[in-house]
Design a protein around this motif. Sequence first.
Motif, PDB file in Angstrom:
ATOM      1  N   ASN A  48       0.886  -1.154   0.000  1.00 39.05           N
ATOM      2  CA  ASN A  48       0.000   0.000   0.000  1.00 39.05           C
ATOM      3  C   ASN A  48       0.925   1.205   0.000  1.00 39.05           C
ATOM      4  O   ASN A  48       1.539   1.527   1.010  1.00 39.05           O
ATOM      5  CB  ASN A  48      -0.906   0.015   1.231  1.00 39.05           C
ATOM      6  N   ARG A  50     -13.225   1.362  10.709  1.00 39.22           N
ATOM      7  CA  ARG A  50     -13.919   2.036   9.596  1.00 39.22           C
ATOM      8  C   ARG A  50     -12.998   3.035   8.901  1.00 39.22           C
ATOM      9  O   ARG A  50     -13.006   3.145   7.675  1.00 39.22           O
ATOM     10  CB  ARG A  50     -15.203   2.699  10.085  1.00 39.22           C
ATOM     11  N   ALA A  94     -10.602   1.048   6.801  1.00 37.33           N
ATOM     12  CA  ALA A  94     -11.286   0.472   5.640  1.00 37.33           C
ATOM     13  C   ALA A  94     -11.545   1.543   4.580  1.00 37.33           C
ATOM     14  O   ALA A  94     -11.310   1.315   3.385  1.00 37.33           O
ATOM     15  CB  ALA A  94     -12.596  -0.189   6.064  1.00 37.33           C
ATOM     16  N   ASP A  95     -12.013   2.714   5.006  1.00 36.21           N
ATOM     17  CA  ASP A  95     -12.290   3.800   4.056  1.00 36.21           C
ATOM     18  C   ASP A  95     -11.039   4.219   3.298  1.00 36.21           C
ATOM     19  O   ASP A  95     -11.116   4.654   2.148  1.00 36.21           O
ATOM     20  CB  ASP A  95     -12.893   5.014   4.776  1.00 36.21           C
ATOM     21  N   GLY A 150      -8.555   2.115   2.558  1.00 39.96           N
ATOM     22  CA  GLY A 150      -8.028   0.987   1.791  1.00 39.96           C
ATOM     23  C   GLY A 150      -6.953   0.169   2.477  1.00 39.96           C
ATOM     24  O   GLY A 150      -6.333  -0.684   1.845  1.00 39.96           O
ATOM     25  N   ILE A 175      -7.538  -1.882   5.118  1.00 36.19           N
ATOM     26  CA  ILE A 175      -8.137  -3.156   5.483  1.00 36.19           C
ATOM     27  C   ILE A 175      -9.399  -3.358   4.648  1.00 36.19           C
ATOM     28  O   ILE A 175      -9.895  -2.419   4.018  1.00 36.19           O
ATOM     29  CB  ILE A 175      -8.479  -3.243   6.988  1.00 36.19           C
ATOM     30  N   GLU A 176      -9.907  -4.587   4.680  1.00 35.29           N
ATOM     31  CA  GLU A 176     -11.143  -4.913   3.977  1.00 35.29           C
ATOM     32  C   GLU A 176     -11.923  -5.916   4.803  1.00 35.29           C
ATOM     33  O   GLU A 176     -11.356  -6.634   5.628  1.00 35.29           O
ATOM     34  CB  GLU A 176     -10.835  -5.463   2.584  1.00 35.29           C
ATOM     35  N   GLU A 177     -13.211  -5.937   4.583  1.00 36.13           N
ATOM     36  CA  GLU A 177     -14.044  -6.891   5.302  1.00 36.13           C
ATOM     37  C   GLU A 177     -13.749  -8.302   4.804  1.00 36.13           C
ATOM     38  O   GLU A 177     -13.593  -8.529   3.603  1.00 36.13           O
ATOM     39  CB  GLU A 177     -15.523  -6.558   5.112  1.00 36.13           C
ATOM     40  N   ASP A 178     -13.646  -9.245   5.731  1.00 39.14           N
ATOM     41  CA  ASP A 178     -13.452 -10.651   5.397  1.00 39.14           C
ATOM     42  C   ASP A 178     -14.842 -11.276   5.326  1.00 39.14           C
ATOM     43  O   ASP A 178     -15.398 -11.691   6.338  1.00 39.14           O
ATOM     44  CB  ASP A 178     -12.588 -11.325   6.455  1.00 39.14           C
ATOM     45  N   THR A 179     -15.408 -11.300   4.139  1.00 40.95           N
ATOM     46  CA  THR A 179     -16.794 -11.730   3.953  1.00 40.95           C
ATOM     47  C   THR A 179     -16.983 -13.236   4.136  1.00 40.95           C
ATOM     48  O   THR A 179     -18.108 -13.711   4.198  1.00 40.95           O
ATOM     49  CB  THR A 179     -17.308 -11.314   2.563  1.00 40.95           C
ATOM     50  N   TRP A 234     -12.440  -8.366   9.830  1.00 46.73           N
ATOM     51  CA  TRP A 234     -11.600  -7.515   8.998  1.00 46.73           C
ATOM     52  C   TRP A 234     -10.256  -8.171   8.774  1.00 46.73           C
ATOM     53  O   TRP A 234      -9.758  -8.899   9.626  1.00 46.73           O
ATOM     54  CB  TRP A 234     -11.402  -6.159   9.681  1.00 46.73           C
ATOM     55  N   ALA A 240      -5.528  -5.444   3.841  1.00 48.88           N
ATOM     56  CA  ALA A 240      -5.671  -5.462   2.382  1.00 48.88           C
ATOM     57  C   ALA A 240      -4.322  -5.636   1.691  1.00 48.88           C
ATOM     58  O   ALA A 240      -4.272  -6.058   0.531  1.00 48.88           O
ATOM     59  CB  ALA A 240      -6.356  -4.185   1.898  1.00 48.88           C
TER      60      ALA A 240
END
Length: 188
Positions: free
Chosen positions: A8, A57, A60-61, A63, A65-69, A79, A82
């Motif tokens: 990143n 949050r 995440a906003d 970039g 981290i990202e949600e681990d769906t 989370w 990323a």
Amino acid sequence: MARTPRYNRVGAETLKVIAHPLRMRMLGVLRAHGPNTATGLAARLGESSGTTSWHLRQLADAGFIEEDTERGNRRERWWRAAQEVTQVVSHAMPDDPETQDAYGTFLTALIDLGYERSTRYARTRHALPEAWRHVSELSDWRMSLTPAELRQLAVEVNELVNRYHRDPAEGDEIVTVQVQMFPSGQDT
């Protein structure tokens, strides 16, 4: 087998997001130990889940981290990091006071985290398994270099570290590699 980690590359706006000690710690935990929830991070870091949720949050906003769906449900959000590496390119940062203040905060938090890790190692090294106890190293070199030589040294060190970057395997431990390269003048 070595693989190139995902980076990143932080710009001025995202620098202002990551330049927070708790966010840096949270991102570090997600990178080192895998996905987690706001509640799990709160327990691990001694914070409230409301605080970790808000900071998640923000990360995440921006970039980081990202949600681990693949985990969790409507009430429990997981989370994950990323990318594996955050890289701040200092020469690409604007010289405005707000950005430079955020960069200073980021560097100070990074140094503080490194100090905590090094101190924890120094205090607990005797409890490490024999195989790990004698392969660790903390070194300090004083060198006389030009700016171009320092830049080349940094490039080569990064290339060397990246050669060893791979997915975790049986028998591995999380290893911290810290590198500090900066002009220190004539201090002791």
